[in-house]
Motif scaffolding. Sequence first.
Motif, PDB file in Angstrom:
ATOM      1  N   LYS A   1       0.805  -1.219   0.000  1.00 44.97           N
ATOM      2  CA  LYS A   1       0.000   0.000   0.000  1.00 44.97           C
ATOM      3  C   LYS A   1       0.843   1.276   0.000  1.00 44.97           C
ATOM      4  O   LYS A   1       0.294   2.373   0.094  1.00 44.97           O
ATOM      5  CB  LYS A   1      -0.911   0.007   1.230  1.00 44.97           C
ATOM      6  CG  LYS A   1      -1.918  -1.135   1.285  1.00 44.97           C
ATOM      7  CD  LYS A   1      -3.025  -0.950   0.272  1.00 44.97           C
ATOM      8  CE  LYS A   1      -4.099  -2.011   0.425  1.00 44.97           C
ATOM      9  NZ  LYS A   1      -5.223  -1.823  -0.526  1.00 44.97           N
TER      10      LYS A   1
ATOM     11  N   GLU B   1      -1.837   4.206   0.723  1.00 46.77           N
ATOM     12  CA  GLU B   1      -3.224   4.003   0.346  1.00 46.77           C
ATOM     13  C   GLU B   1      -4.012   3.526   1.561  1.00 46.77           C
ATOM     14  O   GLU B   1      -3.416   3.095   2.563  1.00 46.77           O
ATOM     15  CB  GLU B   1      -3.307   2.970  -0.783  1.00 46.77           C
ATOM     16  CG  GLU B   1      -2.587   3.387  -2.052  1.00 46.77           C
ATOM     17  CD  GLU B   1      -2.581   2.292  -3.097  1.00 46.77           C
ATOM     18  OE1 GLU B   1      -3.431   1.381  -3.004  1.00 46.77           O
ATOM     19  OE2 GLU B   1      -1.712   2.316  -3.983  1.00 46.77           O
TER      20      GLU B   1
ATOM     21  N   VAL C   1      -5.428   1.726   4.472  1.00 49.75           N
ATOM     22  CA  VAL C   1      -5.047   0.474   5.123  1.00 49.75           C
ATOM     23  C   VAL C   1      -6.023   0.205   6.263  1.00 49.75           C
ATOM     24  O   VAL C   1      -6.285   1.091   7.087  1.00 49.75           O
ATOM     25  CB  VAL C   1      -3.606   0.547   5.667  1.00 49.75           C
ATOM     26  CG1 VAL C   1      -3.269  -0.717   6.459  1.00 49.75           C
ATOM     27  CG2 VAL C   1      -2.613   0.748   4.531  1.00 49.75           C
TER      28      VAL C   1
ATOM     29  N   SER D   1      -5.293   6.454   5.740  1.00 49.91           N
ATOM     30  CA  SER D   1      -4.429   6.751   4.596  1.00 49.91           C
ATOM     31  C   SER D   1      -3.592   7.971   4.934  1.00 49.91           C
ATOM     32  O   SER D   1      -3.854   8.674   5.926  1.00 49.91           O
ATOM     33  CB  SER D   1      -5.248   7.002   3.330  1.00 49.91           C
ATOM     34  OG  SER D   1      -6.019   8.189   3.465  1.00 49.91           O
TER      35      SER D   1
END
Length: 500
Positions: free
Chosen positions: A94, A142, A144, A156
């Motif tokens: 991510k 991104e 999570v 994020s």
Amino acid sequence: MNDFIVSLMLLGAMSSSDGYLPYWATTNQYGLMPERNGSMALIKAQSEFDDEKTLQWRWGTSLAVNSFNNPLDPASSPVHPMVDQLYGSLRWSKFTVDLGMKHRENEFLGASSNLGSLSVTGGHLVETGNARSMPGYLVTMEPVAVPFTGKHFLLSGAYGDYATTDNRFVKGALVHRTRIGFHLEPTERLSLSATLDHYAMWAGTHPDPEKEHTEVTFENYIRVVTGSHAGAGGTLSDRANVIGDQGGSEIFKLEYRADAWTFTAQHDIPYADGSGMGFQNFPDGVNTLHFGWKDKNRWISDILYEHQYTMFQSGTFNQEEFDDEGHNINPPGVSTVGGDNYFNNGYYRSGWTHHGYTIGDPLIIPTGRHDGTWSSALTTPHLENTRLKSHHFALGGKLFRKHPYKLMLTYSDNYGTYYTPYLGESQWEHEWGTVRETGLKQLSAAFVGEVNLSRGGSRAGGLASRYGHLTALYGLYLDRGQLYNDTAGLTLGVRYTIGR
């Protein structure tokens, strides 16, 4: 496969007057378009992430040159080369690290990402697609999922630092960026989020060598990141307030995803100090409604309405007082600061701009744009139109279900600033609503699109499809009102792409 794409775009632009091109011809173009009648060429190459790999990488570069004669700087060359993007990126799970100069990805896109966002701000009030990119790094996380929340609550964020490279009032100013997002997804279709998008401009060289300045030290950097007062190595203003020019926005978003369409409602609130962060500037903000079909081959695939209001700015009085040492001497509980004057700062007089263009909301324009004395080649003194009301309507889709387009209509009422209104008496230091203000009314419109010439079965089209993709580009623009000169404009061009 980490394939790459190469494209070349050639574009000519002209208006019906000898002044600036119409507003939408140059706005949200990353500062690349000529300001007046002229031309632009852009060549770019880029790769994309390979989702089949755990550790992914990508790179990109784009070089531009525009040409126009600048009557405000007649000794300058009519040819202006620019490095638009030059970056490399790594992604793991991510997390992504971008290093270099890279465009921010906009939201509220229509049928083609090449045409840009349907929104005035691109979904980001603080950083739009309006100004040239700054070199630096950005680490992005991104959304999570937080453990033990059933993947219904996510976090994020982003963290980065940049350097300004333009001819500005305080040269070499640095920029820190922090973004923190909280996401709630009660169902697979519904999501709600709240995001703090913060920036801080600091350091740099003031043109007055006797002027106090904030030193670039690790201690001061920590104060920038934490939004604290400056230490001994800082200006009086930085010691009295937070260090540097700090501001940003608070974004609240609701999104519903059906099988065939999505609906998004967003409220983006600007702030320039603690009063704004504490919602004392209500009802200021950008309100966006977007409805989009997942089928982008429709005649109309996206509809967007956006309303902006930045008139209040935490009120018309400044209630904070400081002694000579920079200490707040207000009684407990009295800390309201009015007249926020978004994206402006007394020390960093070029404000939240880069290479003459507003980095944030492009309806907040640099000084001189109204009277025709602004040029991106000159030092921007500050931003002149921070108080405004606007209504923006946009459509996106594909003509004949093949050729992407977008239509934008923007009506605005523009008042300048509290301290320098365009017309009439200033509202500053008067009770709110006791002064009858008059703004400059403005209508700006655009119809832009592209036509894929590689389709249609002709011999030329077949050859183009085999060796690359040839696209015709067009744009029709109109300005009518009191803020800009009445003018119509036209852009015509081609883009040739090799790769996916």
